[in-house]
Design a protein around this motif. Structure first.
Motif, PDB file in Angstrom:
ATOM      1  N   UNK A   1       0.824  -1.205   0.000  1.00 45.08           N
ATOM      2  CA  UNK A   1       0.000   0.000   0.000  1.00 45.08           C
ATOM      3  C   UNK A   1       0.859   1.256   0.000  1.00 45.08           C
ATOM      4  N   UNK A   2       2.154   1.113   0.289  1.00 40.88           N
ATOM      5  CA  UNK A   2       3.046   2.273   0.317  1.00 40.88           C
ATOM      6  C   UNK A   2       3.410   2.704  -1.101  1.00 40.88           C
ATOM      7  N   UNK A   3       3.731   3.984  -1.208  1.00 41.00           N
ATOM      8  CA  UNK A   3       4.148   4.530  -2.493  1.00 41.00           C
ATOM      9  C   UNK A   3       5.631   4.241  -2.673  1.00 41.00           C
ATOM     10  N   UNK A   4       5.977   3.684  -3.817  1.00 35.91           N
ATOM     11  CA  UNK A   4       7.372   3.380  -4.126  1.00 35.91           C
ATOM     12  C   UNK A   4       7.727   4.055  -5.449  1.00 35.91           C
ATOM     13  N   UNK A   5       8.811   4.825  -5.404  1.00 39.20           N
ATOM     14  CA  UNK A   5       9.364   5.439  -6.605  1.00 39.20           C
ATOM     15  C   UNK A   5      10.783   4.981  -6.767  1.00 39.20           C
ATOM     16  N   UNK A   6      11.196   4.899  -8.009  1.00 45.70           N
ATOM     17  CA  UNK A   6      12.602   4.630  -8.289  1.00 45.70           C
ATOM     18  C   UNK A   6      13.076   5.761  -9.187  1.00 45.70           C
ATOM     19  N   UNK A   7      14.225   6.371  -8.810  1.00 39.85           N
ATOM     20  CA  UNK A   7      14.778   7.456  -9.610  1.00 39.85           C
ATOM     21  C   UNK A   7      16.193   7.078 -10.036  1.00 39.85           C
ATOM     22  N   UNK A   8      16.610   7.600 -11.177  1.00 36.27           N
ATOM     23  CA  UNK A   8      17.971   7.329 -11.657  1.00 36.27           C
ATOM     24  C   UNK A   8      18.939   8.364 -11.098  1.00 36.27           C
ATOM     25  N   UNK A   9      20.171   8.337 -11.544  1.00 33.93           N
ATOM     26  CA  UNK A   9      21.207   9.249 -11.029  1.00 33.93           C
ATOM     27  C   UNK A   9      20.914  10.717 -11.338  1.00 33.93           C
ATOM     28  N   UNK A  10      20.136  10.961 -12.375  1.00 33.02           N
ATOM     29  CA  UNK A  10      19.772  12.342 -12.729  1.00 33.02           C
ATOM     30  C   UNK A  10      18.496  12.778 -12.025  1.00 33.02           C
ATOM     31  N   UNK A  11      18.032  11.957 -11.092  1.00 34.10           N
ATOM     32  CA  UNK A  11      16.814  12.215 -10.307  1.00 34.10           C
ATOM     33  C   UNK A  11      15.566  12.252 -11.185  1.00 34.10           C
ATOM     34  N   UNK A  12      15.576  11.438 -12.224  1.00 32.79           N
ATOM     35  CA  UNK A  12      14.389  11.270 -13.064  1.00 32.79           C
ATOM     36  C   UNK A  12      13.674  10.004 -12.613  1.00 32.79           C
ATOM     37  N   UNK A  13      12.363  10.079 -12.562  1.00 34.16           N
ATOM     38  CA  UNK A  13      11.551   8.955 -12.087  1.00 34.16           C
ATOM     39  C   UNK A  13      11.569   7.851 -13.142  1.00 34.16           C
ATOM     40  N   UNK A  14      11.925   6.631 -12.714  1.00 33.49           N
ATOM     41  CA  UNK A  14      11.956   5.498 -13.646  1.00 33.49           C
ATOM     42  C   UNK A  14      10.899   4.447 -13.313  1.00 33.49           C
ATOM     43  N   UNK A  15      10.324   4.519 -12.091  1.00 33.83           N
ATOM     44  CA  UNK A  15       9.285   3.560 -11.710  1.00 33.83           C
ATOM     45  C   UNK A  15       8.381   4.216 -10.683  1.00 33.83           C
ATOM     46  N   UNK A  16       7.089   3.929 -10.804  1.00 32.44           N
ATOM     47  CA  UNK A  16       6.095   4.390  -9.839  1.00 32.44           C
ATOM     48  C   UNK A  16       5.196   3.211  -9.518  1.00 32.44           C
ATOM     49  N   UNK A  17       4.986   2.952  -8.234  1.00 35.25           N
ATOM     50  CA  UNK A  17       4.168   1.805  -7.832  1.00 35.25           C
ATOM     51  C   UNK A  17       2.685   2.072  -8.081  1.00 35.25           C
ATOM     52  N   UNK A  18       1.904   1.007  -8.171  1.00 33.43           N
ATOM     53  CA  UNK A  18       0.454   1.167  -8.367  1.00 33.43           C
ATOM     54  C   UNK A  18      -0.211   1.958  -7.236  1.00 33.43           C
ATOM     55  N   UNK A  19       0.350   1.895  -6.018  1.00 26.28           N
ATOM     56  CA  UNK A  19      -0.231   2.658  -4.912  1.00 26.28           C
ATOM     57  C   UNK A  19      -0.185   4.153  -5.219  1.00 26.28           C
ATOM     58  N   UNK A  20       0.870   4.608  -5.855  1.00 24.62           N
ATOM     59  CA  UNK A  20       0.964   6.014  -6.239  1.00 24.62           C
ATOM     60  C   UNK A  20      -0.075   6.332  -7.300  1.00 24.62           C
ATOM     61  N   UNK A  21      -0.253   5.423  -8.230  1.00 23.80           N
ATOM     62  CA  UNK A  21      -1.267   5.641  -9.264  1.00 23.80           C
ATOM     63  C   UNK A  21      -2.650   5.763  -8.627  1.00 23.80           C
ATOM     64  N   UNK A  22      -2.930   4.892  -7.660  1.00 17.46           N
ATOM     65  CA  UNK A  22      -4.244   4.942  -6.998  1.00 17.46           C
ATOM     66  C   UNK A  22      -4.404   6.257  -6.219  1.00 17.46           C
ATOM     67  N   UNK A  23      -3.338   6.713  -5.556  1.00 14.96           N
ATOM     68  CA  UNK A  23      -3.394   7.926  -4.762  1.00 14.96           C
ATOM     69  C   UNK A  23      -3.555   9.164  -5.641  1.00 14.96           C
ATOM     70  N   UNK A  24      -2.777   9.262  -6.698  1.00 19.05           N
ATOM     71  CA  UNK A  24      -2.809  10.438  -7.567  1.00 19.05           C
ATOM     72  C   UNK A  24      -4.006  10.411  -8.517  1.00 19.05           C
ATOM     73  N   UNK A  25      -4.395   9.221  -8.921  1.00 14.97           N
ATOM     74  CA  UNK A  25      -5.532   9.112  -9.819  1.00 14.97           C
ATOM     75  C   UNK A  25      -5.182   9.199 -11.292  1.00 14.97           C
ATOM     76  N   UNK A  26      -3.913   9.171 -11.632  1.00 13.92           N
ATOM     77  CA  UNK A  26      -3.532   9.145 -13.046  1.00 13.92           C
ATOM     78  C   UNK A  26      -2.369   8.169 -13.236  1.00 13.92           C
ATOM     79  N   UNK A  27      -2.196   7.673 -14.473  1.00 11.15           N
ATOM     80  CA  UNK A  27      -1.230   6.587 -14.717  1.00 11.15           C
ATOM     81  C   UNK A  27       0.223   6.994 -14.475  1.00 11.15           C
ATOM     82  N   UNK A  28       1.039   5.999 -14.171  1.00 14.07           N
ATOM     83  CA  UNK A  28       2.458   6.206 -13.876  1.00 14.07           C
ATOM     84  C   UNK A  28       3.204   6.751 -15.090  1.00 14.07           C
ATOM     85  N   UNK A  29       2.770   6.431 -16.292  1.00 14.64           N
ATOM     86  CA  UNK A  29       3.488   6.879 -17.492  1.00 14.64           C
ATOM     87  C   UNK A  29       3.553   8.397 -17.590  1.00 14.64           C
ATOM     88  N   UNK A  30       2.644   9.098 -16.878  1.00 13.10           N
ATOM     89  CA  UNK A  30       2.687  10.559 -16.878  1.00 13.10           C
ATOM     90  C   UNK A  30       3.786  11.095 -15.969  1.00 13.10           C
TER      91      UNK A  30
END
Length: 175
Positions: free
Chosen positions: A110-139
Motif C-alpha cells: 500500500x506504500x508509495x514506491x518510486x525509483x529514480x535514476x542518477x539524474x533524479x528522473x523517475x523510472x518507476x512508480x508503484x500502483x499505490x501512487x497511481x491509486x493515490x494520484x488518480x492518473x497513470x504512472x506513465x505521466x
C-alpha cells in the motif's frame, strides 16, 4: 666471317623471357587462388560464428553456445564466446528474477514506491501512487522528481540526495 643480325641473335632470349613471364603470371595466379582457398577454409568457422552471433543479437532470448568446429585458435575464440554467452544468460536470468521479485514487492504494498535514476528522473512508480494520484504512472515516469512532489519535499529530497552522493563518494576506493 659469319654475321648474324642482333635481332635474330636475341630471339631465343626474348622467347625465354616471354615464357618466364607467362609462367610467373600463372604461378602467381595459382598461389593467389590457393591462398584464398586456404584462408577461406581456415576462417569459415569464424564467419559462421559471426553470423550466429548476429542472429543471437537480434533475439537475446536465444543465447545458445556456438559449436566448436576445431580445437585451434578460432575454436578457442568460440569457446571464449560460449563462456561469455553462458555468463550473459545467467545474468539475464538473475535480472529477470530480480525484476519479478522487485515488482512483486512493490506491486502489492500500500506504500508509495518510486525509483529514480542518477539524474533524479523517475523510472518507476508503484500502483499505490497511481491509486493515490488518480492518473497513470506513465505521466510521471521520465520527469524530474521535483516536478512530481510538493514544494516542501523538494528540499528534503535534495538534501537526502546530497547525503547519498557524499556517502557514495566516500565509499569509492582510491586508485
Amino acid at each position: 666471317m659469319v654475321s648474324l643480325p642482333t635481332r635474330e641473335a636475341f630471339v631465343p632470349i626474348l622467347d625465354l623471357q616471354r615464357r618466364m613471364f607467362v609462367a610467373t603470371l600463372l604461378l602467381t595466379l595459382l598461389a593467389g587462388c590457393i591462398t584464398w582457398w586456404v584462408l577461406r577454409r581456415q576462417l569459415d568457422p569464424l564467419r559462421s560464428a559471426t553470423r550466429q552471433l548476429a542472429l543471437m543479437a537480434a533475439d537475446v532470448d536465444s543465447l545458445e553456445p556456438l559449436p566448436v568446429v576445431r580445437p585451434d585458435e578460432v575454436g578457442l575464440l568460440v569457446s571464449g564466446f560460449n563462456r561469455l554467452l553462458c555468463a550473459l544468460k545467467e545474468r539475464g536470468r538473475a535480472l529477470k528474477e530480480s525484476a519479478a521479485h522487485y515488482r512483486l514487492l512493490t506491486e502489492d504494498v500500500a506504500d508509495i514506491v518510486w525509483k529514480v535514476d542518477r539524474d533524479l528522473r523517475v523510472t518507476y512508480v508503484s500502483p499505490a501512487d497511481e491509486r493515490l494520484r488518480g492518473y497513470p504512472a506513465r505521466e510521471v515516469i521520465g520527469c524530474h522528481f521535483s516536478q512530481c512532489v510538493c514544494e516542501p519535499w523538494v528540499e528534503t529530497l535534495q538534501e537526502m540526495d546530497q547525503r547519498y552522493k557524499a556517502h557514495e563518494a566516500s565509499d569509492v576506493p582510491a586508485g
